[in-house]
Write an enzyme that holds these catalytic residues in place. Structure first.
Site: not given
Ligand code: NAI
Ligand code: MG
Length: 507
Positions: A187, A240-241, A243, A245, A262, A296, A395
């Site tokens: 996705k 990704g973020s 939240e 994750g 990650e 990242c 971040e």
């Protein structure tokens, strides 16, 4: 049918933008609704991508399961490896199409997109070879037992990836999973899904069997959540973020599947008085301005010894001011950010920085008509940033470097540790003892000494400590991440067989 050169598969008029359909079971699958894909340099849509939901995700997982049971699990590692290496060659053959598409989709400078294509090809090449060396262990436990381990694929893997490095991260997560014998449903991010869709088409054209790799573009709470919660998925990998994750991990808790997460970082450079400025300055600048800091492992904090603080800040400010900003297709040093929303987020941090810290250079949107349409932000150096301030701990995901001076090694380590992230760190010193000491003190997944990012090498394992994530991507380690361990133990006492050995040997 060749997938590569024709993204569109819906009847549209010639004025319509290209439509990128989902790729499921080796076919292009259009959807009832489409997502506008915006060019960050122009702030306008230039393409559309399928908006997949639960139905398409179900189809894709079923296609992956079918391909796994009937084709891929019966394919020898040598053959899977050969196909992966053919995918690598095919990606290189389409390098310019992929690079141009990546730049239009993400806004990043064209030279960086060309590097991304090469790195994506390297992943398929590396795992195409490495998978043949994947083996279990022989275990000696008792005299009458011979035991060994097998590394077996999980089956169907779900991959959810972000918009900053769509092609590179797609290849990073897919290549080891596919080489190890899994079938995949990916996705991509709603903000930049195009090159993963091209990748799937190129891989099919190169001979990957239908259903082995499926791509379902769509929104996080729709296609993403459907994939994360799908009972037919055996392993989930998310980048990704934090939240998003966390919600993927919560979904995995219900289906009891392993997750690789990650989740980014707030990675520090630690600069000691005996650093080499000629080496350090360009690499520190690159580490926070590559893809406008939307990386990242961006080196987003500068912890610098007070004795060299002023000279280093002056050198970095001069380097920041000299950076060329512009549309990615003109291959500047710095392109636009991914979206208006991301720019607002970054500008919010810059306002906090202006209020509480010292803005040495940058601090807002570059002036001039050339920057009116795209989502540009100036490369920004914020000095005198206190530990605990949001620009120190959070971040930002923009070209913003936060500078904090220190006066002892212990203080440097304390500051480095003062965020909840632990992805990477850069250490700049010519003293070998100090470098080794720091490398072992820091709770990060990677430490770079007198370099940063090790030029991105695909061979090097990459993962996070603390809240930066779980599990390891890249390197040989990733083959273990995408396989499970099975133990086989065999009782070896002779003379218990009911078959006569003499009979067995006849003929
Ligand atoms: P995001 O984490 O929402 O998006 C990443 C991927 O997750 C996308 O494919 C998205 O569709 C998917 N997703 C979102 N919600 C989901 C859900 N509930 N279930 C399943 N999948 C879901 O990132 P976003 O919102 O685009 O960016 C916000 C911030 O996140 C950035 O400013 C940055 O700080 C951080 N980020 C970090 C990245 C990294 O590489 N560490 C990459 C992207 C964003
Ligand atoms: Mg989000």
């Amino acid at each position: 049918m060749s997938f590569v050169n024709v993204p569109a598969n819906v009847p549209v008029n010639p004025q319509a933008p290209p439509h990128y359909a989902a790729v499921i079971a080796g076919k292009r699958v259009p959807t009832a609704e489409w997502i506008d894909i915006v060019d960050p340099a122009l702030g306008r849509p230039f393409a559309r991508a399928a908006r997949c939901g639960t139905a398409e995700t179900d189809e894709a997982v079923a296609a992956a399961r079918d391909a796994y049971e009937h084709t891929w699990r019966h394919t020898a590692p040598a053959e899977r490896g050969r196909l992966c290496r053919r995918v690598a060659d095919a990606l290189r053959a389409e390098a310019e199409l992929l690079a141009q598409t990546e730049t239009r989709d993400t806004g990043k400078p064209l030279g960086q997109s060309r590097t991304d294509v090469d790195v994506a090809a390297r992943y398929f090449e590396f795992y195409g070879g490495a998978v043949e060396a994947l083996a279990g262990e022989t275990l000696i436990s008792r005299p009458d037992l011979l035991a060994f381990t097998l590394r077996e694929p999980y089956g169907v893997c779900g991959h959810i990836i972000p918009w900053n490095y769509p092609l590179q991260v797609a290849a990073r997560t897919l290549a080891p999973a596919l080489a190890a014998g899994n079938c995949c449903v990916l996705k991509p991010a709603e903000d930049a899904p195009l090159t993963p869709l091209l990748l799937a088409g190129i891989a099919l054209d190169a001979g990957l069997p239908p259903g082995v790799l499926n791509v379902v573009p769509g929104y996080g709470p729709e296609a993403g959540a459907a994939l994360a919660a799908h009972p037919g998925v055996d392993h989930l990998a998310f980048t990704g973020s934090r939240e998003a994750g966390a919600s993927v991990m919560a979904a995995a808790a219900r289906t009891i599947v392993p997750v690789t997460l990650e989740l980014g970082g707030k990675s520090p450079h630690i600069v000691l008085p005996d650093y080499d400025p000629k080496r350090a300055v360009p690499l520190i600048v690159e580490s926070i301005t590559e893809h406008a800091g939307q990386n990242c492992s961006a080196g987003s904090r500068l912890l610098v010894h007070a004795r060299v603080h002023d000279e280093l800040v002056a050198a970095l400010a001069a380097a920041f001011r000299a950076l060329r900003i512009g549309p990615g297709l003109t291959d500047p040093d710095l392109g636009p950010l991914i979206s208006a929303a991301q720019r607002e987020r970054v500008l919010g941090y810059l306002r906090l920085g202006a209020r509480d810290c010292v803005t040495v250079t940058g601090g807002g949107v570059p002036a001039g008509p050339a920057y009116e349409e795209g989502f540009y932000v100036q490369p920004t150096l914020l000095d005198r940033v206190d530990a605990g301030h949001p620009v120190f701990t959070e971040e930002i995901f923009g070209p913003v470097l936060a500078v904090t001076p220190f006066s002892s090694l212990e203080e440097a380590v304390r500051l480095a540790e003062a965020t909840s992230y632990g992805l990477a760190a850069g250490v700049w010193t010519r003293d070998v003892g100090t470098a080794h000491w720091l490398a072992r003190q820091l709770r990060t997944g990677q430490v770079f000494v007198n370099n940063y990012s090790a030029a991105g090498g695909v061979e090097l394992p990459f993962g996070g400590c603390k809240r930066s994530g779980i599990g390891v991507e890249k390197g040989f380690e990733a083959l273990r991440e995408y396989t499970r361990c099975k133990t086989v133990a065999i009782h070896t006492r002779p003379g218990e067989s009911t078959v006569s050995y003499e009979e067995g040997c006849e003929g």
